[in-house]
Design a protein around this motif. Sequence first.
Motif, mmCIF file in Angstrom:
data_model
loop_
_atom_site.group_PDB
_atom_site.id
_atom_site.type_symbol
_atom_site.label_atom_id
_atom_site.label_comp_id
_atom_site.label_asym_id
_atom_site.label_seq_id
_atom_site.Cartn_x
_atom_site.Cartn_y
_atom_site.Cartn_z
ATOM 1 N N TYR A 1 -0.072 -1.114 1.815
ATOM 2 C CA TYR A 1 0.997 -0.005 2.540
ATOM 3 C C TYR A 1 1.579 0.564 2.324
ATOM 4 C CZ TYR A 1 1.370 -5.573 2.436
ATOM 5 O OH TYR A 1 1.670 -7.087 2.581
ATOM 6 N N GLY B 1 4.570 -5.662 -2.039
ATOM 7 C CA GLY B 1 4.043 -7.174 -1.885
ATOM 8 C C GLY B 1 3.888 -8.177 -2.102
ATOM 9 N N SER C 1 -1.218 -6.747 -7.218
ATOM 10 C CA SER C 1 -0.108 -6.251 -6.838
ATOM 11 C C SER C 1 0.104 -4.709 -6.691
ATOM 12 C CB SER C 1 1.150 -6.173 -7.905
ATOM 13 O OG SER C 1 2.035 -5.623 -7.378
ATOM 14 N N PRO D 1 5.430 -7.867 3.679
ATOM 15 C CA PRO D 1 5.526 -6.741 2.783
ATOM 16 C C PRO D 1 6.793 -7.125 3.091
ATOM 17 C CG PRO D 1 5.255 -6.398 5.145
ATOM 18 C CD PRO D 1 4.460 -7.393 5.045
ATOM 19 N N LEU E 1 -2.330 -3.742 -2.972
ATOM 20 C CA LEU E 1 -1.686 -4.406 -1.193
ATOM 21 C C LEU E 1 -0.334 -2.756 -1.925
ATOM 22 C CD1 LEU E 1 -0.331 -8.424 -2.550
ATOM 23 C CD2 LEU E 1 -1.692 -7.083 -0.799
ATOM 24 N N VAL F 1 0.099 -13.208 2.797
ATOM 25 C CA VAL F 1 0.150 -11.797 2.379
ATOM 26 C C VAL F 1 1.970 -11.504 3.508
ATOM 27 C CG1 VAL F 1 -0.225 -9.797 1.836
ATOM 28 C CG2 VAL F 1 -1.473 -11.825 0.897
#
Length: 298
Positions: free
Chosen positions: A51, A87, A44, A244, A47, A242
């Motif tokens: 992002y 994410g 987590s 967003p 990701l 995966v």
Amino acid sequence: MVVVASQRVLARFLVFVSVLLIASCGNTEPGTLIAVGAGDSAESVVLAEIYAGALERAGARTEVVTRLGDRSEYLAALDAGRVHLVGEHTGPLLTHFNDRARDQLPKAVASAVSAALPPGLVVGDIAESADLRPRVLLPARQATHGAAVRSVRDLTARCGDSTLGVVSAPGLLPDPAVRDRIAGCEFTTTVAFSDLSALRAALLDGTVQIGLVTVLTELAPTEIDGLTVLSDEDYCVRAQNVLPLFRRGLLDHRQITKLNYVAGELTTAELTRMVVRVRDRGASPEDSARAWLDAHRL
């Protein structure tokens, strides 16, 4: 004088139109801080850093907010506006919002997720090459005995007489236990194991007949000696791509495009290697994400 006044009115009108055009290009006010949330898992956080770094390269100001707890807790923070993006994986996210959905294929699961989201939340593109669905294992001798079992679909006739062993990998996003983890299979019983080595031993001595593993077996080759990883082109195990998840109206076109570029580049193996380095070797999530973004020229 009338001409001069008309020119002034026209100039003011053009400035007004220009402002409207600029505003229409995106909904993020200049200088708005975008909070990218992360739960307690290493994945987590990785990701979130990927992002956040991608958004910064698209002109946004970001911060990463960590230690938000499990899925229900960080989704509550997103819903309340305390963070603006997290994410996720498509399969578990669909289970969270609609546990009656039966979609299995990547695009179908992504569409079902989008349809199940509460108002105010949207998702970006899925990373088609980053699918963290569990792997299904059999003892090699069992896979080749009698009618060969090469794919998860071939297991359907065996499930009713089999015990399923399950291992969850620490550091990855939570993967909720659902009754149809392998579509078309109903097992005699399910047994949870502490790690892949313990499951391997149980498979080899016959305590369990089938294994379901959230650990990427490619990163633990010595721990699956004597076992066969079954292919699953039919997606008997639901896709877990995966993607967003973020608040509607938050990002402009350039920022969404940058997130979609991330989706086009991220792979299962790359993400897992970053998670392992952060979880086991103390690597910096921010540095790992930056290096990955640089390597893919994002």
